[in-house]
Design an enzyme around this catalytic site. Structure first.
Site, PDB file in Angstrom:
ATOM      1  CG  HIS A 133      -2.038  -1.052   1.113  1.00 19.17           C
ATOM      2  ND1 HIS A 133      -2.470  -1.611  -0.055  1.00 19.17           N
ATOM      3  CD2 HIS A 133      -2.791  -1.656   2.092  1.00 19.17           C
ATOM      4  CE1 HIS A 133      -3.416  -2.494   0.169  1.00 19.17           C
ATOM      5  NE2 HIS A 133      -3.630  -2.558   1.469  1.00 19.17           N
ATOM      6  CG  HIS A 206      -7.784  -0.525   2.520  1.00 24.51           C
ATOM      7  ND1 HIS A 206      -8.484  -1.346   3.379  1.00 24.51           N
ATOM      8  CD2 HIS A 206      -6.690  -1.227   2.155  1.00 24.51           C
ATOM      9  CE1 HIS A 206      -7.821  -2.474   3.531  1.00 24.51           C
ATOM     10  NE2 HIS A 206      -6.733  -2.435   2.794  1.00 24.51           N
ATOM     11  CD  GLU A 340      -8.125  -3.539  -0.400  1.00 28.36           C
ATOM     12  OE1 GLU A 340      -6.986  -3.116  -0.633  1.00 28.36           O
ATOM     13  OE2 GLU A 340      -8.345  -4.490   0.369  1.00 28.36           O
TER      14      GLU A 340
HETATM   15  C1  GLA Z   1      -5.127  -5.208   2.219  1.00 31.92           C
HETATM   16  C2  GLA Z   1      -4.277  -6.406   2.183  1.00 31.92           C
HETATM   17  C3  GLA Z   1      -4.436  -7.178   3.439  1.00 31.92           C
HETATM   18  C4  GLA Z   1      -4.170  -6.315   4.631  1.00 31.92           C
HETATM   19  C5  GLA Z   1      -5.044  -5.116   4.595  1.00 31.92           C
HETATM   20  C6  GLA Z   1      -4.737  -4.196   5.725  1.00 31.92           C
HETATM   21  O1  GLA Z   1      -6.422  -5.499   2.008  1.00 31.92           O
HETATM   22  O2  GLA Z   1      -4.523  -7.208   1.060  1.00 31.92           O
HETATM   23  O3  GLA Z   1      -3.553  -8.259   3.446  1.00 31.92           O
HETATM   24  O4  GLA Z   1      -2.831  -5.920   4.639  1.00 31.92           O
HETATM   25  O5  GLA Z   1      -4.875  -4.444   3.383  1.00 31.92           O
HETATM   26  O6  GLA Z   1      -4.666  -4.860   6.943  1.00 31.92           O
END
Ligand code: GLA
Length: 375
Positions: A133, A206, A340
């Site tokens: 991210h 997110h 997402e």
């Molecule tokens: C995303 C990732 C997950 C996790 C979340 C935050 O969705 O794919 O593995 O890291 O973010 O916790």
């Protein structure tokens, strides 16, 4: 400044059957803002977007975070269908990306590096050996410049310039995100970006949803349909192998609506749950419906439309009770889920995946809309 608080009053009428009376509720359709604190010496605001139907979405220019979305259930009771907090200070404790804009690269880049042209770029390994991210201080942790073009409209424009070399990525990236709460209860997110050097870009949001409106309930009884015949299987660190695997005959088959809890125990990996990229069946980059989430108790339904080729379906597997939702309940495993919209994880290292490289002179442009209704 006063202009912000003078949003044109639009009357929306809500009929209450109780007490043999009909009450009229007045809400201001449009966008207003309030001071919400300060980060990095910059003013942070909380914006309130209200549509003509009376739905209310709050968004901060810190991380572009959507902090709440209040909407009625089938009995007319209003509650937030997304998780979040009322205060900025809780967001500064680094929750796992609740409601935030994610960039420069949403999802993982394997071994926290990629090659582009003749150069190898090194990123922060903030998720085991991988970069997640956007790195240590991704777009979810910066203060965006916000403008409201017309306070009678429920729309907010956020801008951020990510400097050449920021978090290890090449090129100055000029990003604009426009949030709009439509009058038919769609939360539309439009992402635009340009660069002065070739760079990977994969922007997403997110937000975690729980359509019951309370995280006292898990999302395991929600049903979801995802228009994907294939998904990208991953290694234990959640990096795709590169294969596009058929969902048929696996726990990943959501081609027809299925309860999330039905096959969740058979999903490989720890902690238990889905955290996988689905390869959407759509053939082009037009805006299409790709998923439908429903909760029969509240009667709420959320449809996801996107121009993107992938959907990371994440069932809140890492939620561990450290944070408390604005409804007062702890955020425990499987109490909320994310959808997402994105390009596939680790694309810069995966020649078989659709490219995420933005070149100078090109414009990155994607749209995602979450459309809420009640039955
Ligand atoms: C995303 C990732 C997950 C996790 C979340 C935050 O969705 O794919 O593995 O890291 O973010 O916790």
């Amino acid at each position: 400044m006063a202009k912000w608080f003078n949003a044109a009053l639009v009357i929306s009428t809500v009929a209450f059957a109780s007490c043999n009376q009909t009450q009229t509720e007045t809400s201001a359709a449009g966008t207003s803002k309030k001071d919400w604190g300060e980060v990095d010496g910059k003013q942070v605001y909380l914006y309130t977007l209200t549509n003509k139907a009376g739905d209310v979405v709050t968004i901060s220019n810190y991380g572009g975070i959507v902090t709440s979305w209040a909407s009625p259930d089938k009995s007319g009771n209003k509650s937030s269908i997304i998780i979040g907090f009322d205060s900025l200070s809780t967001y500064l404790q680094q929750p796992p990306y609740f409601g935030a804009l994610i960039g420069r690269y949403g999802n993982r880049i394997g071994k926290a590096e990629f090659k582009l042209g003749d150069s190898v770029y090194h990123l922060a390994a903030n998720n085991g050996p991988n970069s997640l991210h956007g790195g240590l201080k991704g777009f979810d942790k910066v203060v965006w410049d916000a403008t409201v073009a017309d306070s009678t409209q429920s729309s907010l424009t956020l801008k951020y310039v990510s400097k050449d070399g920021e978090e290890g990525y090449p090129g100055n990236l000029d990003v604009t995100v426009v949030y709009t709460l439509t009058d038919d209860n769609g939360l539309k997110i439009e992402y635009t970006a340009t660069t002065d050097k070739a760079t990977p870009v994969n922007l997403t949001n997110h937000t975690y949803f729980n359509l019951t409106g309370s995280v006292a309930n898990t999302i395991l009884d929600h049903s979801i349909q995802i228009d994907a015949d294939k998904y990208t299987p991953v290694d234990p660190t959640l990096i795709p192998s590169g294969e596009l695997k058929d969902v048929k005959g696996t726990p990943f088959d959501f081609t027809t609506a299925k309860k999330i809890g039905q096959d969740i125990a058979s999903v490989p990996g720890e902690p238990v749950g889905y955290d996988h990229n689905f390869v959407l069946n759509k053939k082009d980059a037009s805006l299409q419906k790709v998923a439908t989430l429903t909760d029969s108790v509240s009667g709420r339904q959320l449809e996801v439309y996107t121009t993107e080729p992938g959907l990371q379906f994440y069932t809140g597997n890492f939620l561990d009770g450290k944070f408390t939702n604005h409804d007062g309940n702890p955020l425990l495993i499987h109490t909320a889920l994310c959808m997402e919209t994105q390009h596939f994880p680790d694309s810069p290292n995966q020649p078989g995946f659709p490219s995420t490289i933005l070149q100078p002179g090109q414009t990155y442009h994607t749209v995602t809309e979450y459309k809420l209704s009640v039955k």
